[in-house]
Design an enzyme around this catalytic site. Structure first.
Site, short mmCIF file in Angstrom:
data_model
loop_
_atom_site.label_atom_id
_atom_site.label_comp_id
_atom_site.label_asym_id
_atom_site.label_seq_id
_atom_site.Cartn_x
_atom_site.Cartn_y
_atom_site.Cartn_z
N LYS A 129 0.84 -1.19 0.00
CA LYS A 129 0.00 0.00 0.00
C LYS A 129 0.88 1.24 0.00
CE LYS A 129 0.56 1.99 3.43
NZ LYS A 129 1.77 2.54 4.15
N TYR A 214 -4.23 3.93 6.16
CA TYR A 214 -4.80 3.17 7.29
C TYR A 214 -6.08 3.85 7.80
CZ TYR A 214 -0.40 0.66 7.36
OH TYR A 214 0.69 -0.10 6.99
P1 NDP Z 1 12.41 1.75 2.58
O1 NDP Z 1 12.90 3.08 2.20
O2 NDP Z 1 12.86 1.22 3.89
O3 NDP Z 1 12.81 0.67 1.48
C1 NDP Z 1 12.50 0.84 0.14
C2 NDP Z 1 13.46 -0.04 -0.70
O4 NDP Z 1 13.10 0.11 -2.06
C3 NDP Z 1 14.93 0.37 -0.62
O5 NDP Z 1 15.61 -0.19 0.45
C4 NDP Z 1 15.45 -0.13 -1.94
O6 NDP Z 1 15.72 -1.52 -1.81
C5 NDP Z 1 14.26 -0.02 -2.87
N1 NDP Z 1 14.38 1.15 -3.76
C6 NDP Z 1 14.47 1.07 -5.11
N2 NDP Z 1 14.57 2.29 -5.65
C7 NDP Z 1 14.53 3.17 -4.63
C8 NDP Z 1 14.61 4.58 -4.56
N3 NDP Z 1 14.72 5.35 -5.66
N4 NDP Z 1 14.56 5.17 -3.34
C9 NDP Z 1 14.43 4.44 -2.24
N5 NDP Z 1 14.34 3.09 -2.23
C10 NDP Z 1 14.40 2.45 -3.43
O7 NDP Z 1 10.83 1.78 2.50
P2 NDP Z 1 9.79 0.84 3.26
O8 NDP Z 1 10.27 -0.55 3.25
O9 NDP Z 1 9.42 1.45 4.55
O10 NDP Z 1 8.47 0.99 2.29
C11 NDP Z 1 8.38 0.33 1.06
C12 NDP Z 1 6.91 0.17 0.67
O11 NDP Z 1 6.26 -0.62 1.65
C13 NDP Z 1 6.14 1.48 0.61
O12 NDP Z 1 5.23 1.45 -0.44
C14 NDP Z 1 5.40 1.54 1.94
O13 NDP Z 1 4.19 2.28 1.86
C15 NDP Z 1 5.14 0.07 2.19
N6 NDP Z 1 5.08 -0.22 3.63
C16 NDP Z 1 4.01 -0.93 4.10
C17 NDP Z 1 3.89 -1.22 5.43
C18 NDP Z 1 2.73 -2.02 5.93
O14 NDP Z 1 2.59 -2.12 7.14
N7 NDP Z 1 1.92 -2.59 5.06
C19 NDP Z 1 4.90 -0.76 6.39
C20 NDP Z 1 6.02 -0.08 5.79
C21 NDP Z 1 6.08 0.18 4.46
P3 NDP Z 1 17.10 -2.16 -2.36
O15 NDP Z 1 18.19 -1.47 -1.60
O16 NDP Z 1 16.96 -3.59 -2.02
O17 NDP Z 1 17.13 -1.88 -3.83
#
Ligand code: NDP
Length: 366
Positions: A129, A214
């Site tokens: 989401k 949420y």
């Molecule tokens: P993070 O910033 O922690 O991680 C995002 C990951 O995406 C990065 O670590 C990277 O992985 C990859 N990535 C690829 N391109 C980019 C870029 N340009 N900038 C930043 N990151 C990039 O985010 P979250 O994990 O917190 O969130 C990711 C998704 O999950 C969002 O859509 C958020 O809304 C959703 N989410 C849902 C939750 C829930 O409870 N359902 C809780 C938290 C988040 P890599 O280094 O491996 O390439």
């Protein structure tokens, strides 16, 4: 009595919770393989460890821009090196028979691209989401999965969280009487101005696109109705370096056909996690409402307050395992996931109306 859509969703969730169904489907079947796309906070720290709690799902591939992190993660979870992909080599996942589902856990504006590429590679998709950053993107994602004959589910974990499921059941059973209003508010203090969540191009918006989802979801699943009108207003200090591109706080009111009203809010400048439903006989209240764990539920009726300490177990050992296994069971039975792409699209339609209402200063009819 005719069942409403929400009642059907609850029934579906209850059916999937039945242990006999799970055992029958597990027998003789291999676990479904997930590719995790994006090894960030949620993918790495929350979702990956949850496969240990799954009956029907396992992790079989990783997609990351950081090869060293992917190698270390693969070693930890027993993923073979040949099943590690970068964003550039992602499409080769089509040749990997161990991957059934691609789970997109990337910044919001990347959800549409990777969902569509996964569908074109012949894989089913779980997408975090918000589903995407626009209605048009959601529609393109649904169309791509339909064309490929693949399922699309949104990571709406609260539909598998026992206290939220119990709150929905109580609301639908009339425990609080006729629903009069819902208050639904979610936020946290976002401190780091460099986060992608504060960049319009990656997040699509501010707190509404994150915690606001949420608040909106809870307003819909607690009332069990679809809103007919929305009125919104925003409050953002644009001189604050965190909020040069996206909104901080946004509040909106949803009108429902029954006459019920939901007052919702999201913000990046206060910690709040609360859902309250008031009916003409009492209340149902969750606080915290939608956290990863530690959620609490109260009911109140005729002046008697009661905490619900142990709701019936949800469909999975945890909300996350329940969500992951729900997709696996949906694939085996051919049933639509209870939180499909259409459900994500419904939210984005309302999100766009919230932004329009706040911008134009008028009520939007949905
Ligand atoms: P993070 O910033 O922690 O991680 C995002 C990951 O995406 C990065 O670590 C990277 O992985 C990859 N990535 C690829 N391109 C980019 C870029 N340009 N900038 C930043 N990151 C990039 O985010 P979250 O994990 O917190 O969130 C990711 C998704 O999950 C969002 O859509 C958020 O809304 C959703 N989410 C849902 C939750 C829930 O409870 N359902 C809780 C938290 C988040 P890599 O280094 O491996 O390439």
């Amino acid at each position: 009595m005719e069942l409403g859509r929400r009642d059907l969703l609850l029934t579906a969730a209850a059916l999937l919770a039945a242990p006999t169904i799970g055992r029958a489907q597990a027998a003789g079947d291999r676990k479904l393989g997930y590719a995790i796309v994006g090894l960030g906070y949620y993918g790495l720290n929350v979702i990956l460890p949850q496969f240990a709690n799954c009956e029907h799902s396992r992790v079989t591939a990783l997609v990351s821009g950081d090869r060293a992190k992917a190698l270390a993660t693969a070693a930890r979870y027993g993923v073979p090196e040949r099943s590690i992909y970068s964003y550039e080599t992602f499409d080769q996942i089509r040749d990997n028979p161990d991957v059934d589902v691609v789970y997109v856990i990337l910044p919001n504006s990347m959800h549409a691209e990777y969902t569509i590429r996964a569908a074109k590679a012949g894989k089913h998709v779980m997408c975090e989401k918000p589903m995407a950053v626009s209605v048009a993107e959601c529609e393109a994602m649904i169309a791509a999965c339909k064309t490929a004959g693949r399922k699309l589910m949104i990571g709406y974990r609260c539909h598998f969280e026992p206290f939220n499921l119990e709150a929905m059941r109580l609301a639908r059973s009339g425990a609080a009487g006729k629903v009069r209003y819902v208050v639904s508010e979610h936020g946290f203090v976002q401190r780091d101005p460099s986060k992608w969540r504060l960049k319009k191009a990656l997040a699509g918006g501010g707190s509404l696109m994150d915690m606001g989802v949420y608040s909106l979801q809870a307003a819909r699943y607690m009332t069990g109705e679809e809103p007919v009108a929305v009125t919104a207003r925003e409050s953002t200090d644009r001189s604050d370096p965190r909020f040069t591109e996206v909104e901080d706080m946004i509040a909106w009111t949803l009108n429902f056909p029954s006459g019920a009203i939901a007052t919702c809010q999201s913000m990046y400048s206060a910690n709040q996690n609360h859902v309250l439903l008031m009916g003409d006989r009492g209340r149902i209240e969750l606080e915290p409402a939608t956290r990863y764990d530690g959620n609490r539920l109260w009911t109140g009726r005729d002046g008697r307050e009661q905490e619900v300490t142990a709701p019936p177990a949800g469909p999975g050992k945890t909300q996350f395992a329940g969500q992951l296994d729900h997709m696996a069971v949906s694939l085996r039975t051919g049933a639509e996931p209870i939180v499909s792409g259409e459900e994500g699209l419904r939210d984005l339609r309302i999100v766009e109306a919230i932004y329009r209402s706040a911008r134009d200063g008028r009520t939007i009819t949905l």
